[in-house]
Design a protein around this motif. Structure first.
Motif, mmCIF file in Angstrom:
data_model
loop_
_atom_site.group_PDB
_atom_site.id
_atom_site.type_symbol
_atom_site.label_atom_id
_atom_site.label_comp_id
_atom_site.label_asym_id
_atom_site.label_seq_id
_atom_site.Cartn_x
_atom_site.Cartn_y
_atom_site.Cartn_z
ATOM 1 N N ILE A 52 0.842 -1.247 0.063
ATOM 2 C CA ILE A 52 -0.049 -0.092 0.017
ATOM 3 C C ILE A 52 0.926 1.319 0.030
ATOM 4 O O ILE A 52 2.067 1.304 -0.052
ATOM 5 N N GLN A 53 0.389 2.454 -0.141
ATOM 6 C CA GLN A 53 0.898 3.402 -0.213
ATOM 7 C C GLN A 53 1.781 3.978 1.102
ATOM 8 O O GLN A 53 1.273 3.798 2.093
ATOM 9 N N ALA A 54 2.862 4.772 0.655
ATOM 10 C CA ALA A 54 3.838 5.118 1.757
ATOM 11 C C ALA A 54 3.513 6.592 1.821
ATOM 12 O O ALA A 54 3.874 7.312 0.990
ATOM 13 N N ALA A 55 3.233 7.190 2.990
ATOM 14 C CA ALA A 55 2.879 8.574 3.194
ATOM 15 C C ALA A 55 3.464 9.392 4.501
ATOM 16 O O ALA A 55 3.964 8.285 5.560
ATOM 17 N N VAL A 56 3.627 10.621 4.537
ATOM 18 C CA VAL A 56 4.238 11.521 5.382
ATOM 19 C C VAL A 56 3.291 12.438 5.807
ATOM 20 O O VAL A 56 2.775 13.078 4.660
ATOM 21 N N LEU A 57 2.957 12.682 6.732
ATOM 22 C CA LEU A 57 2.258 14.011 7.335
ATOM 23 C C LEU A 57 3.095 14.830 8.270
ATOM 24 O O LEU A 57 3.582 14.343 9.240
ATOM 25 N N THR A 58 3.096 16.012 7.859
ATOM 26 C CA THR A 58 3.853 17.033 8.462
ATOM 27 C C THR A 58 3.173 18.336 8.579
ATOM 28 O O THR A 58 1.998 18.501 7.895
ATOM 29 N N PHE A 59 3.393 19.198 9.235
ATOM 30 C CA PHE A 59 2.823 20.543 9.656
ATOM 31 C C PHE A 59 3.596 21.694 9.271
ATOM 32 O O PHE A 59 4.567 21.892 9.335
ATOM 33 N N HIS A 60 2.930 22.682 8.478
ATOM 34 C CA HIS A 60 3.650 24.100 7.943
ATOM 35 C C HIS A 60 2.451 25.016 8.258
ATOM 36 O O HIS A 60 1.401 24.931 7.776
ATOM 37 N N PRO A 61 3.075 26.371 8.682
ATOM 38 C CA PRO A 61 4.093 26.363 9.358
ATOM 39 C C PRO A 61 4.601 25.804 10.621
ATOM 40 O O PRO A 61 3.791 25.057 11.086
ATOM 41 N N HIS A 62 5.877 25.734 11.145
ATOM 42 C CA HIS A 62 6.001 25.272 12.334
ATOM 43 C C HIS A 62 5.202 25.504 13.532
ATOM 44 O O HIS A 62 4.854 26.863 13.616
ATOM 45 N N PRO A 63 4.391 24.644 14.422
ATOM 46 C CA PRO A 63 3.679 25.055 15.285
ATOM 47 C C PRO A 63 4.186 26.126 16.413
ATOM 48 O O PRO A 63 3.518 26.951 16.733
ATOM 49 N N LYS A 64 5.592 25.967 16.631
ATOM 50 C CA LYS A 64 6.155 27.055 17.472
ATOM 51 C C LYS A 64 6.095 28.280 17.016
ATOM 52 O O LYS A 64 5.856 29.351 17.547
#
Length: 313
Positions: A52-64
């Motif tokens: 199955i699919q390989a995925a990455v989840l990230t956040f932008h901008p940085h929470p800080k």
């Protein structure tokens, strides 16, 4: 690799687009250091095993950066750099969630039910210190509890080097000390800055050492002020160089904002408007004020020779 930008609440169209069986690695991943790599490589391996699919989840901008809390001091790996690295690692899809105050108020239960389960995440892969939801209320145990029976959770332990945990905080710390060798060891690659060559004071050419004044394309973590041996990547070529990060105290007394000036050792040509990537190899010396231009020139000559020796090894 496909990048999908998301903002909450998700539209019905987006929900349908991301509803694909997948293994998902989650985290801020600023730095994409060796600890982060171990999380993502685990997700890629599991995705291949399950077909199955390989995925990455990230956040932008940085929470800080958004919440104006903590010790945010720029990015180790801005989003564009992150995308390039992840693609080379075999990731199929990168989800970039817009981190704003509205998203920060999302409860852990909402994040799991409205995103993870609906996007058919079969396995969530996280680091040992992963937090999610309002005020970081969710951890790996909460994630496992909320995901049952739809989703399994794999937690990756911290990566240790010489008994010390590899972390973005540690990398920032050693960069502020000028220890780019230790930063490279924890990142698994050299720390680099990307930017465009802009007009400078053109003083370097008058003393025999023309420099490219690089305007960083992102808010990078700024290493210790001083002189570095560097590799400069331009137009699929690599050139040895010397970079000064600082305020040029020989010529300025009250400047605060640092400049990034690179002298390429084996290059002649016009770089104005061109994009360069500068890899920091070794710290040579702190920035200092010289009593005369002749002494500055002599020191730059010594710096150039030292850099040549370092980069020839």
């Amino acid at each position: 690799m496909k990048t999908i930008n998301l903002s909450f609440p998700l539209t019905e169209e987006v929900r349908k687009e991301i509803a694909v069986p997948q293994v998902l690695a989650m985290g801020q991943f600023d730095g994409l250091h060796l600890g982060h790599v171990s999380v993502i490589e685990s997700a890629v391996r599991l995705s291949k095993e399950q077909g199955i699919q390989a995925a990455v989840l990230t956040f932008h901008p940085h929470p800080k950066e958004v919440m104006r809390k903590g010790d945010y001091q720029g990015y180790l790996t801005p989003l564009r750099d992150k995308e390039e690295i992840l693609e080379k690692m075999g990731v199929d899809v990168l989800y970039v969630i817009e981190f704003n105050e509205s998203f920060s108020s999302l409860l852990p239960e909402q994040f799991v039910t409205e995103f993870l389960i609906q996007s058919e995440v079969k396995v969530a892969v996280v680091g040992f210190d992963f937090r999610f939801g309002h005020k970081g209320a969710g951890d790996e145990h909460k994630l496992r509890e909320l995901g049952m029976p739809h989703m399994n959770v794999v937690t990756i332990p911290p990566l240790m080097l010489d008994g010390k945990k590899v972390s973005s905080t540690s990398i920032r710390s050693v960069l502020h000390e000028g220890d780019v060798k230790e930063a490279e060891r924890m990142l698994g690659r050299r720390y680099s800055l990307r930017g465009t060559v802009i007009d400078g004071e053109k003083r370097g050419r008058t003393i025999g050492f023309p420099t490219a004044n690089v305007e960083p394309s992102e808010s990078y973590v700024v290493p210790r002020k001083g002189v570095y041996a560097v590799w400069v990547l331009h137009d699929n070529q690599k050139f040895p160089g010397v970079m000064n990060i600082g305020v040029k105290p020989t010529f300025h007394k009250d400047r605060i904002k640092p400049s990034f000036e690179v002298h390429l050792l084996d290059y002649s040509g016009d770089l104005y408007g061109q994009e360069l990537t500068v890899e920091l190899v070794e710290f040579l010396r702190p920035e200092q004020r010289f009593p005369s231009i002749d002494e500055l020139i002599a020191q730059i000559q010594r710096d150039s020779e030292t850099a040549k020796q370092i980069l020839s090894n």
